[in-house]
Design a protein around this motif. Structure first.
Motif, PDB file in Angstrom:
ATOM      1  N   ASP A   1       7.708   7.740   0.277  1.00  0.00           N
ATOM      2  CA  ASP A   1       7.259   9.132   0.261  1.00  0.00           C
ATOM      3  C   ASP A   1       5.745   9.155   0.084  1.00  0.00           C
ATOM      4  OD1 ASP A   1       6.737  11.796  -0.078  1.00  0.00           O
ATOM      5  OD2 ASP A   1       7.918  12.037  -1.920  1.00  0.00           O
ATOM      6  N   THR A   2       5.051   9.379   1.175  1.00  0.00           N
ATOM      7  CA  THR A   2       3.581   9.430   1.130  1.00  0.00           C
ATOM      8  C   THR A   2       3.068  10.865   1.275  1.00  0.00           C
ATOM      9  OG1 THR A   2       3.459   9.018   3.522  1.00  0.00           O
ATOM     10  CG2 THR A   2       3.372   7.085   2.063  1.00  0.00           C
TER      11      THR A   2
ATOM     12  N   ILE B   1       0.843  -1.204   0.000  1.00  0.00           N
ATOM     13  CA  ILE B   1       0.000   0.000   0.000  1.00  0.00           C
ATOM     14  C   ILE B   1       0.876   1.250   0.000  1.00  0.00           C
ATOM     15  CG2 ILE B   1      -1.629   1.363   1.371  1.00  0.00           C
ATOM     16  CD1 ILE B   1      -3.005  -0.945   0.096  1.00  0.00           C
ATOM     17  N   LEU B   2       1.851   1.308   0.894  1.00  0.00           N
ATOM     18  CA  LEU B   2       2.736   2.472   0.962  1.00  0.00           C
ATOM     19  C   LEU B   2       3.517   2.632  -0.346  1.00  0.00           C
ATOM     20  CD1 LEU B   2       4.159   2.223   4.596  1.00  0.00           C
ATOM     21  CD2 LEU B   2       2.187   3.523   3.776  1.00  0.00           C
ATOM     22  N   ARG B   3       3.969   1.509  -0.903  1.00  0.00           N
ATOM     23  CA  ARG B   3       4.708   1.567  -2.169  1.00  0.00           C
ATOM     24  C   ARG B   3       3.818   2.122  -3.283  1.00  0.00           C
ATOM     25  NH1 ARG B   3       5.860  -3.403  -2.397  1.00  0.00           N
ATOM     26  NH2 ARG B   3       7.818  -3.228  -1.220  1.00  0.00           N
TER      27      ARG B   3
ATOM     28  N   GLY C   1       6.039  -0.049  11.529  1.00  0.00           N
ATOM     29  CA  GLY C   1       7.049   0.661  12.297  1.00  0.00           C
ATOM     30  C   GLY C   1       7.631   1.855  11.548  1.00  0.00           C
ATOM     31  N   PRO C   2       8.205   2.811  12.268  1.00  0.00           N
ATOM     32  CA  PRO C   2       8.695   4.063  11.675  1.00  0.00           C
ATOM     33  C   PRO C   2       9.742   3.865  10.583  1.00  0.00           C
ATOM     34  CG  PRO C   2       8.617   4.225  14.063  1.00  0.00           C
ATOM     35  CD  PRO C   2       8.358   2.796  13.727  1.00  0.00           C
ATOM     36  N   GLU C   3      10.640   2.897  10.748  1.00  0.00           N
ATOM     37  CA  GLU C   3      11.722   2.728   9.773  1.00  0.00           C
ATOM     38  C   GLU C   3      11.186   2.304   8.412  1.00  0.00           C
ATOM     39  OE1 GLU C   3      14.862   0.231  11.088  1.00  0.00           O
ATOM     40  OE2 GLU C   3      15.306   1.440  12.879  1.00  0.00           O
ATOM     41  N   VAL C   4      10.260   1.346   8.390  1.00  0.00           N
ATOM     42  CA  VAL C   4       9.692   0.892   7.116  1.00  0.00           C
ATOM     43  C   VAL C   4       8.826   1.993   6.507  1.00  0.00           C
ATOM     44  CG1 VAL C   4       8.175  -0.801   6.002  1.00  0.00           C
ATOM     45  CG2 VAL C   4       9.759  -1.527   7.805  1.00  0.00           C
ATOM     46  N   ILE C   5       7.996   2.639   7.313  1.00  0.00           N
ATOM     47  CA  ILE C   5       7.124   3.700   6.809  1.00  0.00           C
ATOM     48  C   ILE C   5       7.951   4.817   6.179  1.00  0.00           C
ATOM     49  CG2 ILE C   5       5.510   5.518   7.515  1.00  0.00           C
ATOM     50  CD1 ILE C   5       4.417   3.517   9.606  1.00  0.00           C
ATOM     51  N   ALA C   6       9.074   5.154   6.784  1.00  0.00           N
ATOM     52  CA  ALA C   6       9.912   6.253   6.296  1.00  0.00           C
ATOM     53  C   ALA C   6      10.556   5.958   4.942  1.00  0.00           C
ATOM     54  CB  ALA C   6      10.988   6.573   7.324  1.00  0.00           C
ATOM     55  N   LYS C   7      10.571   4.692   4.522  1.00  0.00           N
ATOM     56  CA  LYS C   7      11.158   4.345   3.228  1.00  0.00           C
ATOM     57  C   LYS C   7      10.331   4.873   2.060  1.00  0.00           C
ATOM     58  CE  LYS C   7      12.018   0.005   2.729  1.00  0.00           C
ATOM     59  NZ  LYS C   7      11.861  -1.469   2.882  1.00  0.00           N
TER      60      LYS C   7
END
Length: 532
Positions: A302-303, A268-270, A294-300
Protein backbone atom coordinates in the motif's frame (compact mmCIF):
# COMPACT_ATOMS: atom_id res chain seq x y z
CA UNK A 1 20.66 37.89 -3.47
CA UNK A 2 18.40 40.95 -3.12
CA UNK A 3 16.54 41.91 0.06
CA UNK A 4 13.25 41.22 -1.70
CA UNK A 5 14.38 37.70 -2.63
CA UNK A 6 15.47 37.09 0.96
CA UNK A 7 12.05 38.17 2.20
CA UNK A 8 10.33 35.91 -0.33
CA UNK A 9 12.47 32.99 0.79
CA UNK A 10 11.73 33.61 4.48
CA UNK A 11 8.00 33.86 3.77
CA UNK A 12 8.16 30.64 1.76
CA UNK A 13 9.93 28.90 4.64
CA UNK A 14 7.14 30.06 6.96
CA UNK A 15 4.50 28.72 4.57
CA UNK A 16 6.27 25.38 4.29
CA UNK A 17 6.69 25.13 8.08
CA UNK A 18 10.47 25.31 8.23
CA UNK A 19 10.33 28.45 10.39
CA UNK A 20 7.61 30.10 12.45
CA UNK A 21 7.64 33.86 12.07
CA UNK A 22 5.19 34.09 14.96
CA UNK A 23 7.92 32.79 17.31
CA UNK A 24 10.87 35.15 16.78
CA UNK A 25 12.58 33.75 19.90
CA UNK A 26 12.75 30.30 18.30
CA UNK A 27 13.83 31.86 15.02
CA UNK A 28 16.75 33.77 16.55
CA UNK A 29 17.95 30.71 18.46
CA UNK A 30 17.87 28.57 15.35
CA UNK A 31 19.70 31.24 13.32
CA UNK A 32 22.44 31.45 15.96
CA UNK A 33 22.96 27.68 16.01
CA UNK A 34 23.04 27.53 12.22
CA UNK A 35 25.61 30.33 12.05
CA UNK A 36 27.94 28.50 14.43
CA UNK A 37 27.33 24.80 13.71
CA UNK A 38 25.91 24.58 10.21
CA UNK A 39 22.44 23.33 9.34
CA UNK A 40 22.55 19.58 10.06
CA UNK A 41 23.67 19.72 13.71
CA UNK A 42 21.62 22.88 14.33
CA UNK A 43 18.42 21.36 12.94
CA UNK A 44 18.82 18.17 14.96
CA UNK A 45 19.17 20.31 18.10
CA UNK A 46 16.07 22.33 17.14
CA UNK A 47 13.98 19.21 16.49
CA UNK A 48 15.20 17.64 19.75
CA UNK A 49 14.04 20.70 21.68
CA UNK A 50 10.66 20.97 19.96
CA UNK A 51 9.85 17.31 19.19
CA UNK A 52 12.06 15.18 21.47
CA UNK A 53 10.00 11.99 21.14
CA UNK A 54 9.37 12.21 17.39
CA UNK A 55 11.19 9.53 15.36
CA UNK A 56 14.32 10.96 13.75
CA UNK A 57 15.59 7.95 11.82
CA UNK A 58 15.01 4.27 11.31
CA UNK A 59 17.63 1.83 10.04
CA UNK A 60 18.28 -1.89 10.38
CA UNK A 61 19.04 -1.43 14.08
CA UNK A 62 15.69 0.22 14.86
CA UNK A 63 14.53 3.78 15.50
CA UNK A 64 16.12 6.77 17.23
CA UNK A 65 13.99 9.71 18.31
CA UNK A 66 15.29 13.26 18.06
CA UNK A 67 16.32 13.44 21.72
CA UNK A 68 18.34 10.22 21.41
CA UNK A 69 19.93 11.42 18.17
CA UNK A 70 20.87 14.73 19.77
CA UNK A 71 22.31 13.15 22.92
CA UNK A 72 24.30 10.52 21.02
CA UNK A 73 25.61 13.27 18.70
CA UNK A 74 26.89 15.15 21.75
CA UNK A 75 28.53 12.02 23.17
CA UNK A 76 30.28 11.27 19.88
CA UNK A 77 31.37 14.92 19.61
CA UNK A 78 33.06 14.62 23.03
CA UNK A 79 34.85 11.48 21.83
CA UNK A 80 36.01 13.17 18.62
CA UNK A 81 37.41 16.10 20.58
CA UNK A 82 39.45 13.61 22.63
CA UNK A 83 41.32 12.67 19.44
CA UNK A 84 43.14 15.98 20.05
CA UNK A 85 43.02 17.01 16.42
CA UNK A 86 43.49 20.71 15.68
CA UNK A 87 40.19 22.56 15.40
CA UNK A 88 38.64 22.49 11.92
CA UNK A 89 40.78 19.50 10.91
CA UNK A 90 39.24 17.32 8.22
CA UNK A 91 37.91 13.89 9.11
CA UNK A 92 36.50 11.54 6.50
CA UNK A 93 33.53 9.20 6.58
CA UNK A 94 33.01 6.26 4.21
CA UNK A 95 29.62 4.83 5.06
CA UNK A 96 26.29 3.77 3.70
CA UNK A 97 23.02 5.28 4.94
CA UNK A 98 22.43 4.46 8.61
CA UNK A 99 22.63 6.01 12.06
CA UNK A 100 26.43 5.83 12.14
CA UNK A 101 26.68 8.20 9.19
CA UNK A 102 24.05 10.60 10.59
CA UNK A 103 25.73 10.69 13.99
CA UNK A 104 29.09 11.37 12.36
CA UNK A 105 27.67 14.27 10.33
CA UNK A 106 26.07 15.82 13.41
CA UNK A 107 28.96 15.16 15.82
CA UNK A 108 31.71 16.42 13.52
CA UNK A 109 30.14 19.90 13.41
CA UNK A 110 29.69 19.98 17.20
CA UNK A 111 33.34 18.95 17.65
CA UNK A 112 34.46 21.75 15.27
CA UNK A 113 35.82 19.26 12.72
CA UNK A 114 35.34 19.54 8.97
CA UNK A 115 33.74 16.43 7.47
CA UNK A 116 34.55 14.94 4.06
CA UNK A 117 31.71 12.73 2.83
CA UNK A 118 33.39 9.98 0.82
CA UNK A 119 31.88 8.19 -2.17
CA UNK A 120 31.30 4.50 -1.40
CA UNK A 121 32.18 3.59 -4.99
CA UNK A 122 35.82 4.73 -4.77
CA UNK A 123 38.54 2.20 -5.50
CA UNK A 124 41.29 1.89 -2.84
CA UNK A 125 43.83 3.97 -4.76
CA UNK A 126 41.25 6.68 -5.56
CA UNK A 127 40.20 6.78 -1.92
CA UNK A 128 43.80 7.15 -0.77
CA UNK A 129 44.36 10.00 -3.25
CA UNK A 130 41.24 11.86 -2.05
CA UNK A 131 42.23 11.37 1.61
CA UNK A 132 45.68 12.81 0.88
CA UNK A 133 44.33 15.71 -1.20
CA UNK A 134 41.80 16.73 1.46
CA UNK A 135 44.36 16.27 4.29
CA UNK A 136 42.07 13.90 6.18
CA UNK A 137 43.31 13.34 9.77
CA UNK A 138 40.99 10.46 10.82
CA UNK A 139 38.52 8.15 9.07
CA UNK A 140 35.21 6.66 10.15
CA UNK A 141 33.99 3.81 7.98
CA UNK A 142 31.70 0.79 7.56
CA UNK A 143 33.52 -2.50 8.02
CA UNK A 144 32.59 -3.68 4.50
CA UNK A 145 35.03 -1.05 3.21
CA UNK A 146 38.00 -2.46 5.13
CA UNK A 147 39.80 -3.38 1.86
CA UNK A 148 39.54 0.26 0.78
CA UNK A 149 40.79 1.53 4.13
CA UNK A 150 43.87 -0.70 3.85
CA UNK A 151 45.21 1.70 1.20
CA UNK A 152 45.65 4.39 3.89
CA UNK A 153 48.73 4.96 6.07
CA UNK A 154 48.66 2.62 9.06
CA UNK A 155 48.95 5.42 11.63
CA UNK A 156 45.79 7.24 10.47
CA UNK A 157 43.14 6.93 13.23
CA UNK A 158 40.10 4.93 12.12
CA UNK A 159 36.79 3.95 13.70
CA UNK A 160 33.82 1.88 12.58
CA UNK A 161 30.46 3.47 11.82
CA UNK A 162 28.93 0.05 11.10
CA UNK A 163 30.48 -3.22 12.22
CA UNK A 164 29.79 -6.57 10.59
CA UNK A 165 30.90 -9.74 12.31
CA UNK A 166 34.67 -10.01 12.70
CA UNK A 167 35.39 -6.28 12.34
CA UNK A 168 38.54 -5.26 14.20
CA UNK A 169 38.55 -1.49 14.79
CA UNK A 170 36.80 0.35 17.61
CA UNK A 171 33.18 1.31 16.83
CA UNK A 172 31.49 4.64 17.38
CA UNK A 173 29.22 2.87 19.88
CA UNK A 174 32.35 2.25 21.93
CA UNK A 175 33.37 5.88 21.51
CA UNK A 176 29.94 7.08 22.67
CA UNK A 177 29.74 4.78 25.70
CA UNK A 178 30.32 6.68 28.95
CA UNK A 179 30.80 10.05 27.25
CA UNK A 180 28.76 13.09 28.42
CA UNK A 181 25.53 13.77 26.53
CA UNK A 182 25.75 17.49 27.28
CA UNK A 183 26.63 19.80 24.37
CA UNK A 184 30.13 21.10 23.79
CA UNK A 185 30.64 24.86 23.52
CA UNK A 186 29.61 25.91 20.02
CA UNK A 187 32.41 27.00 17.65
CA UNK A 188 32.49 30.61 16.51
CA UNK A 189 31.74 29.53 12.93
CA UNK A 190 30.77 26.24 11.34
CA UNK A 191 33.61 23.94 10.26
CA UNK A 192 31.60 22.92 7.19
CA UNK A 193 31.76 19.80 5.09
CA UNK A 194 33.05 18.55 1.75
CA UNK A 195 30.89 16.67 -0.75
CA UNK A 196 32.62 14.90 -3.61
CA UNK A 197 31.47 15.32 -7.19
CA UNK A 198 30.36 12.17 -9.01
CA UNK A 199 33.73 11.59 -10.64
CA UNK A 200 32.32 10.19 -13.89
CA UNK A 201 35.27 11.64 -15.85
CA UNK A 202 38.09 11.13 -13.35
CA UNK A 203 39.00 11.50 -9.68
CA UNK A 204 36.07 13.16 -7.81
CA UNK A 205 36.62 16.80 -6.92
CA UNK A 206 35.91 18.13 -3.44
CA UNK A 207 33.11 20.70 -3.29
CA UNK A 208 33.24 22.44 0.11
CA UNK A 209 30.35 24.06 1.95
CA UNK A 210 31.44 26.14 4.93
CA UNK A 211 28.76 28.75 5.48
CA UNK A 212 25.36 27.50 4.32
CA UNK A 213 22.59 30.09 4.20
CA UNK A 214 19.63 29.35 6.48
CA UNK A 215 17.52 30.07 3.38
CA UNK A 216 18.91 27.00 1.62
CA UNK A 217 15.96 24.88 2.75
CA UNK A 218 13.58 27.20 0.90
CA UNK A 219 15.57 26.68 -2.29
CA UNK A 220 15.06 22.90 -2.09
CA UNK A 221 11.52 22.80 -0.69
CA UNK A 222 9.95 25.68 -2.65
CA UNK A 223 8.64 23.52 -5.52
CA UNK A 224 8.61 20.13 -3.76
CA UNK A 225 6.02 19.22 -1.09
CA UNK A 226 7.91 17.92 1.94
CA UNK A 227 5.92 16.37 4.78
CA UNK A 228 5.84 17.93 8.26
CA UNK A 229 6.74 15.36 10.91
CA UNK A 230 6.08 12.71 8.30
CA UNK A 231 8.17 9.84 6.98
CA UNK A 232 10.68 10.12 4.14
CA UNK A 233 12.30 7.04 2.62
CA UNK A 234 15.80 8.17 1.59
CA UNK A 235 17.05 5.74 -1.04
CA UNK A 236 19.66 8.11 -2.51
CA UNK A 237 23.00 7.99 -0.68
CA UNK A 238 23.50 10.66 1.97
CA UNK A 239 27.12 11.15 0.90
CA UNK A 240 25.88 12.82 -2.30
CA UNK A 241 24.05 16.12 -2.63
CA UNK A 242 20.64 14.65 -3.58
CA UNK A 243 20.16 12.52 -0.48
CA UNK A 244 22.07 14.96 1.74
CA UNK A 245 19.98 17.97 0.70
CA UNK A 246 16.62 16.21 0.95
CA UNK A 247 17.49 14.72 4.36
CA UNK A 248 18.56 18.17 5.62
CA UNK A 249 15.25 19.75 4.63
CA UNK A 250 13.51 16.85 6.33
CA UNK A 251 15.38 17.70 9.54
CA UNK A 252 14.03 21.26 9.36
CA UNK A 253 10.50 19.81 9.40
CA UNK A 254 11.25 17.19 12.08
CA UNK A 255 10.64 14.41 9.57
CA UNK A 256 11.34 10.73 10.11
CA UNK A 257 14.13 9.53 7.78
CA UNK A 258 13.90 5.86 6.84
CA UNK A 259 17.44 4.86 5.81
CA UNK A 260 18.49 1.81 3.81
CA UNK A 261 22.08 0.58 3.62
CA UNK A 262 21.49 -1.04 0.23
CA UNK A 263 18.95 -0.45 -2.47
CA UNK A 264 16.41 -3.16 -3.11
CA UNK A 265 13.26 -2.20 -5.03
CA UNK A 266 10.83 -4.34 -3.05
CA UNK A 267 12.35 -3.18 0.25
CA UNK A 268 11.63 0.40 -0.83
CA UNK A 269 7.95 -0.40 -1.40
CA UNK A 270 7.80 -2.27 1.91
CA UNK A 271 9.32 0.73 3.74
CA UNK A 272 6.84 3.15 2.14
CA UNK A 273 3.93 0.94 3.17
CA UNK A 274 5.20 0.17 6.69
CA UNK A 275 5.99 3.79 7.62
CA UNK A 276 3.20 5.40 5.58
CA UNK A 277 5.93 7.45 3.94
CA UNK A 278 4.85 10.58 2.11
CA UNK A 279 8.12 11.09 0.22
CA UNK A 280 10.69 8.94 -1.55
CA UNK A 281 14.14 10.33 -2.41
CA UNK A 282 15.63 8.40 -5.32
CA UNK A 283 17.70 8.42 -8.49
CA UNK A 284 16.19 7.50 -11.87
CA UNK A 285 17.66 3.99 -12.12
CA UNK A 286 15.90 3.12 -8.85
CA UNK A 287 12.54 4.00 -10.40
CA UNK A 288 13.32 1.71 -13.34
CA UNK A 289 14.02 -1.19 -10.99
CA UNK A 290 10.87 -0.55 -8.94
CA UNK A 291 8.72 -0.69 -12.08
CA UNK A 292 10.56 -3.83 -13.21
CA UNK A 293 9.04 -5.64 -10.20
CA UNK A 294 5.83 -5.81 -12.20
CA UNK A 295 2.19 -5.05 -11.30
CA UNK A 296 1.65 -8.12 -9.09
CA UNK A 297 4.56 -7.38 -6.74
CA UNK A 298 3.85 -3.63 -6.66
CA UNK A 299 0.20 -4.31 -5.76
CA UNK A 300 1.28 -6.20 -2.62
CA UNK A 301 2.24 -2.91 -0.95
CA UNK A 302 0.00 0.00 0.00
CA UNK A 303 1.85 3.05 -1.28
CA UNK A 304 -1.18 5.36 -1.22
CA UNK A 305 0.55 7.58 1.37
CA UNK A 306 3.17 8.62 -1.21
CA UNK A 307 2.80 12.28 -2.21
CA UNK A 308 6.15 13.10 -3.77
CA UNK A 309 9.15 11.36 -5.29
CA UNK A 310 12.21 13.62 -5.19
CA UNK A 311 14.27 12.43 -8.19
CA UNK A 312 17.72 13.78 -9.03
CA UNK A 313 21.29 12.73 -9.71
CA UNK A 314 21.08 11.87 -13.42
CA UNK A 315 18.77 12.61 -16.37
CA UNK A 316 15.21 11.30 -15.99
CA UNK A 317 13.79 9.95 -19.24
CA UNK A 318 10.32 11.33 -20.10
CA UNK A 319 9.08 7.81 -20.75
CA UNK A 320 10.15 6.70 -17.25
CA UNK A 321 8.37 9.66 -15.68
CA UNK A 322 5.15 8.80 -17.49
CA UNK A 323 5.27 5.09 -16.65
CA UNK A 324 6.02 5.73 -12.97
CA UNK A 325 3.21 8.25 -12.62
CA UNK A 326 0.79 5.97 -14.45
CA UNK A 327 1.55 3.42 -11.71
CA UNK A 328 1.96 5.53 -8.55
CA UNK A 329 0.06 8.74 -9.35
CA UNK A 330 1.18 12.32 -9.94
CA UNK A 331 4.20 12.22 -7.64
CA UNK A 332 7.38 12.84 -9.68
CA UNK A 333 9.37 15.99 -8.88
CA UNK A 334 12.26 15.97 -11.34
CA UNK A 335 15.12 17.97 -9.82
CA UNK A 336 17.89 19.42 -11.98
CA UNK A 337 21.01 20.61 -10.22
CA UNK A 338 24.54 19.67 -9.26
CA UNK A 339 26.86 19.41 -6.30
CA UNK A 340 28.10 22.91 -7.13
CA UNK A 341 24.81 24.83 -7.65
CA UNK A 342 22.45 22.68 -5.54
CA UNK A 343 18.91 22.86 -6.99
CA UNK A 344 18.68 24.78 -10.26
CA UNK A 345 15.13 23.86 -11.30
CA UNK A 346 12.30 21.46 -10.53
CA UNK A 347 9.67 19.97 -12.84
CA UNK A 348 6.44 19.37 -10.97
CA UNK A 349 4.15 16.49 -12.00
CA UNK A 350 1.77 18.58 -14.08
CA UNK A 351 4.68 20.20 -15.93
CA UNK A 352 6.16 16.79 -16.81
CA UNK A 353 2.76 15.65 -18.12
CA UNK A 354 2.29 18.79 -20.17
CA UNK A 355 5.86 19.11 -21.40
CA UNK A 356 7.64 15.71 -21.32
CA UNK A 357 11.38 16.05 -20.76
CA UNK A 358 11.32 19.42 -19.03
CA UNK A 359 13.26 20.00 -15.82
CA UNK A 360 10.85 22.77 -14.93
CA UNK A 361 11.48 26.16 -13.38
CA UNK A 362 13.94 27.57 -10.83
CA UNK A 363 12.85 27.72 -7.17
CA UNK A 364 12.88 30.87 -5.06
CA UNK A 365 16.25 32.75 -5.02
CA UNK A 366 17.54 30.81 -8.08
CA UNK A 367 17.96 32.18 -11.62
CA UNK A 368 18.91 30.23 -14.76
CA UNK A 369 20.59 31.83 -17.76
CA UNK A 370 21.62 30.45 -21.15
CA UNK A 371 24.78 31.68 -22.89
CA UNK A 372 26.24 30.94 -26.32
CA UNK A 373 29.85 29.92 -26.97
CA UNK A 374 30.84 33.60 -27.18
CA UNK A 375 29.43 34.25 -23.68
CA UNK A 376 26.47 36.24 -25.02
CA UNK A 377 23.15 35.72 -23.24
CA UNK A 378 20.45 33.83 -25.14
CA UNK A 379 16.98 35.33 -24.74
CA UNK A 380 14.99 33.46 -27.42
CA UNK A 381 13.08 30.24 -26.84
CA UNK A 382 14.14 26.95 -28.47
CA UNK A 383 17.78 28.06 -28.85
CA UNK A 384 20.29 25.71 -27.23
CA UNK A 385 23.01 27.25 -25.11
CA UNK A 386 25.23 26.61 -22.13
CA UNK A 387 23.31 26.48 -18.85
CA UNK A 388 24.41 28.86 -16.09
CA UNK A 389 22.86 29.26 -12.64
CA UNK A 390 22.86 32.03 -10.04
CA UNK A 391 21.85 30.81 -6.61
CA UNK A 392 21.56 31.93 -3.01
CA UNK A 393 24.02 29.16 -2.03
CA UNK A 394 27.25 30.38 -3.65
CA UNK A 395 29.83 27.76 -4.62
CA UNK A 396 33.17 28.16 -2.86
CA UNK A 397 35.33 26.53 -5.53
CA UNK A 398 36.81 23.03 -5.52
CA UNK A 399 39.29 22.02 -2.84
CA UNK A 400 41.96 21.54 -5.54
CA UNK A 401 41.72 25.24 -6.44
CA UNK A 402 39.77 24.85 -9.68
CA UNK A 403 36.64 26.90 -10.30
CA UNK A 404 33.68 26.95 -12.67
CA UNK A 405 33.24 29.71 -15.25
CA UNK A 406 31.09 32.59 -13.99
CA UNK A 407 29.32 35.17 -16.20
CA UNK A 408 27.33 38.04 -14.66
CA UNK A 409 27.16 36.14 -11.38
CA UNK A 410 25.86 32.98 -13.12
CA UNK A 411 27.98 29.82 -12.81
CA UNK A 412 28.37 27.19 -15.52
CA UNK A 413 26.79 23.78 -14.89
CA UNK A 414 28.57 22.02 -17.76
CA UNK A 415 25.23 21.29 -19.45
CA UNK A 416 23.52 22.61 -22.56
CA UNK A 417 19.82 23.30 -22.68
CA UNK A 418 17.00 25.47 -23.97
CA UNK A 419 13.79 27.13 -22.83
CA UNK A 420 10.37 26.66 -24.40
CA UNK A 421 7.78 29.38 -25.02
CA UNK A 422 6.41 28.94 -21.49
CA UNK A 423 9.85 29.42 -19.90
CA UNK A 424 10.32 25.76 -18.96
CA UNK A 425 13.92 24.51 -19.04
CA UNK A 426 15.11 21.42 -20.95
CA UNK A 427 18.57 19.85 -20.71
CA UNK A 428 19.88 18.73 -24.11
CA UNK A 429 23.11 17.15 -22.87
CA UNK A 430 26.47 17.75 -21.25
CA UNK A 431 29.20 19.75 -22.94
CA UNK A 432 31.66 16.88 -22.55
CA UNK A 433 29.17 14.31 -23.89
CA UNK A 434 28.56 16.13 -27.17
CA UNK A 435 29.57 14.10 -30.23
CA UNK A 436 30.60 15.77 -33.50
CA UNK A 437 29.79 13.36 -36.31
CA UNK A 438 30.33 14.49 -39.89
CA UNK A 439 30.37 18.11 -38.72
CA UNK A 440 27.02 17.83 -36.90
CA UNK A 441 26.59 18.19 -33.12
CA UNK A 442 24.78 15.29 -31.45
CA UNK A 443 23.75 15.10 -27.81
CA UNK A 444 23.40 11.47 -26.71
CA UNK A 445 20.52 12.23 -24.32
CA UNK A 446 18.07 12.79 -27.19
CA UNK A 447 18.84 9.40 -28.72
CA UNK A 448 18.83 7.68 -25.31
CA UNK A 449 15.41 9.10 -24.43
CA UNK A 450 14.03 8.00 -27.79
CA UNK A 451 15.31 4.45 -27.33
CA UNK A 452 13.85 4.31 -23.83
CA UNK A 453 10.39 4.87 -25.32
CA UNK A 454 10.48 1.40 -26.89
CA UNK A 455 8.65 -1.32 -24.97
CA UNK A 456 11.57 -3.72 -25.45
CA UNK A 457 14.24 -1.31 -24.10
CA UNK A 458 14.89 -0.86 -20.38
CA UNK A 459 17.56 1.82 -20.79
CA UNK A 460 20.29 2.89 -23.19
CA UNK A 461 23.52 4.88 -23.36
CA UNK A 462 25.09 6.43 -26.45
CA UNK A 463 28.74 7.41 -26.86
CA UNK A 464 30.95 8.62 -29.69
CA UNK A 465 33.70 6.40 -31.07
CA UNK A 466 36.42 7.15 -33.62
CA UNK A 467 35.41 6.89 -37.27
CA UNK A 468 37.84 7.38 -40.22
CA UNK A 469 35.16 8.94 -42.44
CA UNK A 470 33.05 11.07 -40.06
CA UNK A 471 35.55 11.75 -37.26
CA UNK A 472 33.16 10.18 -34.77
CA UNK A 473 30.15 7.91 -35.04
CA UNK A 474 27.47 6.94 -32.55
CA UNK A 475 27.56 3.68 -30.64
CA UNK A 476 24.46 2.69 -28.66
CA UNK A 477 24.50 0.30 -25.72
CA UNK A 478 21.04 -1.11 -25.09
CA UNK A 479 19.66 -2.95 -22.07
CA UNK A 480 16.65 -4.82 -23.43
CA UNK A 481 13.74 -6.66 -21.88
CA UNK A 482 14.10 -10.46 -21.61
CA UNK A 483 11.75 -11.11 -24.55
CA UNK A 484 13.36 -8.59 -26.94
CA UNK A 485 14.53 -9.67 -30.40
CA UNK A 486 17.83 -7.78 -29.92
CA UNK A 487 18.03 -6.84 -33.58
CA UNK A 488 20.55 -3.98 -34.15
CA UNK A 489 19.06 -3.10 -37.54
CA UNK A 490 15.61 -2.71 -36.01
CA UNK A 491 17.04 -0.22 -33.50
CA UNK A 492 18.79 1.73 -36.24
CA UNK A 493 15.65 1.83 -38.41
CA UNK A 494 13.61 3.03 -35.44
CA UNK A 495 15.95 5.97 -34.78
CA UNK A 496 16.24 6.78 -38.50
CA UNK A 497 12.44 7.09 -38.77
CA UNK A 498 12.27 9.69 -35.99
CA UNK A 499 15.57 11.60 -35.92
CA UNK A 500 18.04 13.10 -38.36
CA UNK A 501 20.33 10.74 -40.26
CA UNK A 502 23.47 11.78 -38.36
CA UNK A 503 21.81 10.82 -35.04
CA UNK A 504 21.42 7.16 -36.03
CA UNK A 505 23.84 4.88 -34.12
CA UNK A 506 26.10 2.97 -36.51
CA UNK A 507 26.85 0.40 -33.78
CA UNK A 508 24.18 -1.15 -31.56
CA UNK A 509 25.40 -3.39 -28.73
CA UNK A 510 23.08 -5.23 -26.35
CA UNK A 511 24.36 -5.54 -22.77
CA UNK A 512 22.95 -6.80 -19.46
CA UNK A 513 23.36 -3.52 -17.57
CA UNK A 514 24.96 -0.09 -17.90
CA UNK A 515 28.04 0.68 -15.78
CA UNK A 516 27.05 3.10 -13.03
CA UNK A 517 28.79 4.69 -10.08
CA UNK A 518 27.50 4.73 -6.50
CA UNK A 519 25.27 7.75 -7.21
CA UNK A 520 23.57 6.05 -10.16
CA UNK A 521 25.21 7.98 -12.98
CA UNK A 522 26.29 6.12 -16.11
CA UNK A 523 30.09 5.92 -16.29
CA UNK A 524 30.55 6.31 -20.05
CA UNK A 525 34.29 5.79 -19.96
CA UNK A 526 33.61 2.18 -18.90
CA UNK A 527 31.66 1.48 -22.10
CA UNK A 528 33.92 -0.11 -24.77
CA UNK A 529 34.86 2.47 -27.40
CA UNK A 530 37.47 0.49 -29.37
CA UNK A 531 37.08 -1.46 -32.62
CA UNK A 532 34.41 -4.14 -32.61
Amino acid sequence: MSTLENLRAVLRMHQIGIVNLLRPDHLLGAAKRNARLGPQAALIMKAAAEHPHAPALTDERGTLNYRQLDEQSNALAHALRELNLPERSVIGVLARDHRGLVLTISAAARANLRLALMNTGLAPQQFAEVVARENVRAVLYDSEFAPVIEALPGDLPRYLTWADEGAADKTIDMLIAGRPITPLPMPERPPGFIILTSGTTGLPKGAPRTKVSPLASALIADRIPFPRQGAIVVASPLFHSTGFGAWTVGLSLADHAVLLRRFDPETILRAIAEHRAQMLVAIPTMLTRILALGPEVIAKYDTSSLRSVFVAGSPLAPELTTRFQDTFGEVIYNVYGSTEVAVASVAQPAESRRAPGTVGRPPVTVHVGLYDDQDAKITRAHVTGRVFVRTGIPFEGYTDGQRKQVIDGFMATGDRGHLDDAGLLYIDGRDDDMIISGGENVYPLEVENLLAERDDVVEAAVIGVDDPEFGSRLRAFVVSTPDAAQDPQEIRDYVRALLARYKVPRDVIFIDELPRNATGKVVRRDLPSGPL
